[in-house]
Design a protein around this motif. Structure first.
Motif, PDB file in Angstrom:
ATOM      1  N   UNK A 345      -7.164  11.448   5.717  1.00  0.00           N
ATOM      2  CA  UNK A 345      -8.017  12.332   6.515  1.00  0.00           C
ATOM      3  C   UNK A 345      -9.367  12.560   5.846  1.00  0.00           C
ATOM      4  N   UNK A 346      -9.381  12.699   4.518  1.00  0.00           N
ATOM      5  CA  UNK A 346     -10.642  12.865   3.795  1.00  0.00           C
ATOM      6  C   UNK A 346     -11.518  11.626   3.926  1.00  0.00           C
ATOM      7  N   UNK A 347     -10.904  10.449   3.818  1.00  0.00           N
ATOM      8  CA  UNK A 347     -11.649   9.204   3.951  1.00  0.00           C
ATOM      9  C   UNK A 347     -12.201   9.052   5.363  1.00  0.00           C
ATOM     10  N   UNK A 348     -11.398   9.394   6.345  1.00  0.00           N
ATOM     11  CA  UNK A 348     -11.823   9.295   7.741  1.00  0.00           C
ATOM     12  C   UNK A 348     -12.997  10.231   8.017  1.00  0.00           C
ATOM     13  N   UNK A 349     -12.978  11.388   7.380  1.00  0.00           N
ATOM     14  CA  UNK A 349     -14.043  12.368   7.607  1.00  0.00           C
ATOM     15  C   UNK A 349     -15.377  11.916   7.027  1.00  0.00           C
ATOM     16  N   UNK A 350     -15.360  11.268   5.853  1.00  0.00           N
ATOM     17  CA  UNK A 350     -16.610  10.893   5.189  1.00  0.00           C
ATOM     18  C   UNK A 350     -17.031   9.446   5.448  1.00  0.00           C
ATOM     19  N   UNK A 351     -16.066   8.538   5.480  1.00  0.00           N
ATOM     20  CA  UNK A 351     -16.406   7.108   5.438  1.00  0.00           C
ATOM     21  C   UNK A 351     -15.871   6.299   6.619  1.00  0.00           C
ATOM     22  N   UNK A 352     -15.553   6.951   7.725  1.00  0.00           N
ATOM     23  CA  UNK A 352     -14.959   6.235   8.859  1.00  0.00           C
ATOM     24  C   UNK A 352     -15.880   5.158   9.420  1.00  0.00           C
ATOM     25  N   UNK A 353     -17.195   5.345   9.303  1.00  0.00           N
ATOM     26  CA  UNK A 353     -18.133   4.373   9.880  1.00  0.00           C
ATOM     27  C   UNK A 353     -18.708   3.417   8.834  1.00  0.00           C
ATOM     28  N   UNK A 354     -18.182   3.450   7.597  1.00  0.00           N
ATOM     29  CA  UNK A 354     -18.668   2.543   6.555  1.00  0.00           C
ATOM     30  C   UNK A 354     -18.169   1.123   6.834  1.00  0.00           C
ATOM     31  N   UNK A 355     -19.084   0.157   6.712  1.00  0.00           N
ATOM     32  CA  UNK A 355     -18.714  -1.248   6.877  1.00  0.00           C
ATOM     33  C   UNK A 355     -19.111  -2.015   5.625  1.00  0.00           C
ATOM     34  N   UNK A 356     -18.234  -2.895   5.161  1.00  0.00           N
ATOM     35  CA  UNK A 356     -18.502  -3.699   3.977  1.00  0.00           C
ATOM     36  C   UNK A 356     -18.432  -5.175   4.347  1.00  0.00           C
ATOM     37  N   UNK A 357     -19.368  -5.944   3.803  1.00  0.00           N
ATOM     38  CA  UNK A 357     -19.381  -7.380   4.081  1.00  0.00           C
ATOM     39  C   UNK A 357     -18.384  -8.144   3.212  1.00  0.00           C
ATOM     40  N   UNK A 358     -17.836  -7.460   2.201  1.00  0.00           N
ATOM     41  CA  UNK A 358     -16.844  -8.095   1.331  1.00  0.00           C
ATOM     42  C   UNK A 358     -15.488  -8.122   2.031  1.00  0.00           C
ATOM     43  N   UNK A 359     -14.855  -9.272   2.125  1.00  0.00           N
ATOM     44  CA  UNK A 359     -13.554  -9.335   2.811  1.00  0.00           C
ATOM     45  C   UNK A 359     -12.482  -8.571   2.043  1.00  0.00           C
ATOM     46  N   UNK A 360     -11.553  -8.028   2.777  1.00  0.00           N
ATOM     47  CA  UNK A 360     -10.412  -7.349   2.181  1.00  0.00           C
ATOM     48  C   UNK A 360      -9.382  -8.402   1.815  1.00  0.00           C
ATOM     49  N   UNK A 361      -8.987  -8.452   0.535  1.00  0.00           N
ATOM     50  CA  UNK A 361      -8.000  -9.452   0.108  1.00  0.00           C
ATOM     51  C   UNK A 361      -6.594  -8.861   0.195  1.00  0.00           C
ATOM     52  N   UNK A 362      -5.620  -9.745   0.163  1.00  0.00           N
ATOM     53  CA  UNK A 362      -4.221  -9.323   0.288  1.00  0.00           C
ATOM     54  C   UNK A 362      -3.778  -8.516  -0.914  1.00  0.00           C
ATOM     55  N   UNK A 363      -2.775  -7.665  -0.678  1.00  0.00           N
ATOM     56  CA  UNK A 363      -2.225  -6.861  -1.775  1.00  0.00           C
ATOM     57  C   UNK A 363      -1.578  -7.742  -2.835  1.00  0.00           C
ATOM     58  N   UNK A 364      -1.089  -8.897  -2.427  1.00  0.00           N
ATOM     59  CA  UNK A 364      -0.422  -9.795  -3.363  1.00  0.00           C
ATOM     60  C   UNK A 364      -0.723 -11.234  -2.971  1.00  0.00           C
ATOM     61  N   UNK A 365      -1.153 -12.030  -3.918  1.00  0.00           N
ATOM     62  CA  UNK A 365      -1.380 -13.450  -3.685  1.00  0.00           C
ATOM     63  C   UNK A 365      -0.024 -14.122  -3.421  1.00  0.00           C
ATOM     64  N   UNK A 366       0.152 -14.677  -2.223  1.00  0.00           N
ATOM     65  CA  UNK A 366       1.472 -15.237  -1.890  1.00  0.00           C
ATOM     66  C   UNK A 366       1.904 -16.373  -2.821  1.00  0.00           C
ATOM     67  N   UNK A 367       0.952 -17.023  -3.481  1.00  0.00           N
ATOM     68  CA  UNK A 367       1.295 -18.111  -4.388  1.00  0.00           C
ATOM     69  C   UNK A 367       1.894 -17.591  -5.693  1.00  0.00           C
ATOM     70  N   UNK A 368       1.744 -16.268  -5.937  1.00  0.00           N
ATOM     71  CA  UNK A 368       2.249 -15.675  -7.183  1.00  0.00           C
ATOM     72  C   UNK A 368       3.629 -15.068  -6.983  1.00  0.00           C
ATOM     73  N   UNK A 369       4.040 -14.888  -5.743  1.00  0.00           N
ATOM     74  CA  UNK A 369       5.306 -14.225  -5.470  1.00  0.00           C
ATOM     75  C   UNK A 369       6.481 -14.976  -6.105  1.00  0.00           C
TER      76      UNK A 369
END
Length: 369
Positions: A345-369
């Motif tokens: 809720x705090x993030x939504x209140x302050x940064x809901x409209x923030x956009x980043x050009x950096x792609x979001x990477x996966x939580x875990x590299x599937x090749x490492x599993x």
């Protein structure tokens, strides 16, 4: 009494005492429109409640939660949600022998010195019974987070006394009284607890809890760090004496070349940070472990003083958990859910409209599993 409210935007205020007529919570800040019933909250209350096995207190409390406000036609309205849980199985006479003495390791002495008055029945306001309304309140957060973000919480016992519990499979967790992810060890854990009961003693436990499906960006870089709030929340649980995020204290012996979680286009390679960097979530699983001390209320005679300062021997009778950590798993899940809910809720209140050009990477590299 100050200090009964937790949270900034999603606020939970608890009330009541262990042997009073009822305990409960008022939850303020829940977004409107969430379909919610008492049964949604009862699921985790049933996991936490006493009397579920021979290894925990035999106090029989159904812990049936009632929703008194904040719901209309089955949906939250955005107004305060009042939750009530009635106490039905108090045995206050069990505490008659500690009216004028103080149990070692318990809050009796400090409580008396701070307020000049205390309710000795079951620990009064300082009782772990007050975690029940917290679990109920967190049921609201859990449902909203799962529906809106896909965030889920899973906890388990990773150590009982001096017995480490290797992780086998999460499927085992709901099928034993210890919330242990290891079916093979259950007979050993039961034997360990039976011996403790015979000796009139107690032990501690380590509980690990995870939040999966986490978004990137929750938290702040300074005083409102996500991991700082997690540690604050976990230390608010009765009997908790230590908190670890990710590798925790093992980080001391790790090298920087090993501890730092490498980033690749396909995802993170490890998660020693426990899902938080610089106080902000990485999108990886939040991984938190807590250390719970041995139960202070035991049959073994211990040295103490009475209200006049005279030396006495204290034996605590009544119905107590020989290891309070056994029922702590849903409580740890609840506190983590409250923290994540507040930060969403705090993030939504302050940064809901923030956009980043950096792609979001996966939580875990599937090749490492």
């Amino acid at each position: 009494m100050a200090g009964s409210t937790f949270g900034h935007l999603f606020c939970t205020t608890t009330f009541g005492e262990s042997h009073g007529p009822a305990i409960g919570a008022v939850v303020d800040g829940c977004p409107p429109g969430l379909e919610l019933s008492a049964q949604d909250l009862q699921i985790d209350l049933d996991r936490r409640r006493p009397g579920t096995s021979r290894h925990v207190t035999q106090r029989q409390e159904p812990d049936q939660v009632e929703i008194l406000s904040g719901i209309y036609q089955g949906k939250t309205t955005g107004t305060p949600i009042a939750l009530l849980i009635r106490n039905t199985d108090q045995r206050s006479q069990d505490y008659g022998n500690i009216l004028d003495t103080f149990r070692p390791g318990h809050a009796d002495y400090t409580y008396q010195q701070k307020y000049g008055i205390r309710d000795p029945r079951g620990g009064g306001r300082s009782s772990a019974r007050l975690t029940a309304p917290v679990v109920a309140a967190a049921g609201i957060a859990k449902k909203w987070l799962k529906e809106r973000y896909g965030i889920e919480f899973i906890g388990y016992m990773s150590q009982l006394g001096d017995l480490a519990i290797p992780f086998e499979d999460a499927v085992h967790i709901p099928n034993n009284p210890f919330f242990a992810p290891n079916q093979t060890m259950i007979p050993e854990l039961e034997s360990y607890m039976d011996q403790l009961r015979k000796e009139g003693d107690s032990c501690g436990a380590k509980i690990t809890v995870k939040a999966t499906g986490m978004p990137v960006g929750l938290g702040a870089p300074l005083f409102d760090k996500l991991d700082a709030d997690i540690a604050y929340a976990m230390m608010g649980i009765n009997a908790v004496k230590g908190v670890e995020i990710g590798s925790g204290f093992e980080s001391v012996s790790q090298r920087g070349s090993f501890h730092g979680d490498n980033l690749t286009p396909d995802g993170f390679t490890t998660n020693h940070a426990g899902g938080v960097l610089g106080g902000i979530s990485t999108g990886q699983d939040l991984i938190v472990s807590i250390a719970i001390k041995p139960t202070s209320s035991i049959l073994t005679m211990k040295d103490s003083i009475d209200a006049a300062g005279n030396p006495v021997k204290v034996q605590t009778k009544g119905r107590h958990d020989p290891c309070v950590g056994i029922r702590a798993t849903p409580i740890a899940e609840a506190m983590l859910a409250l923290v994540v809910m507040d930060h969403v809720l705090l993030h939504r209140a302050q940064c809901a409209d923030v956009q980043s050009s950096t792609p979001i990477i996966a939580a875990q590299n599937p090749q490492i599993l």
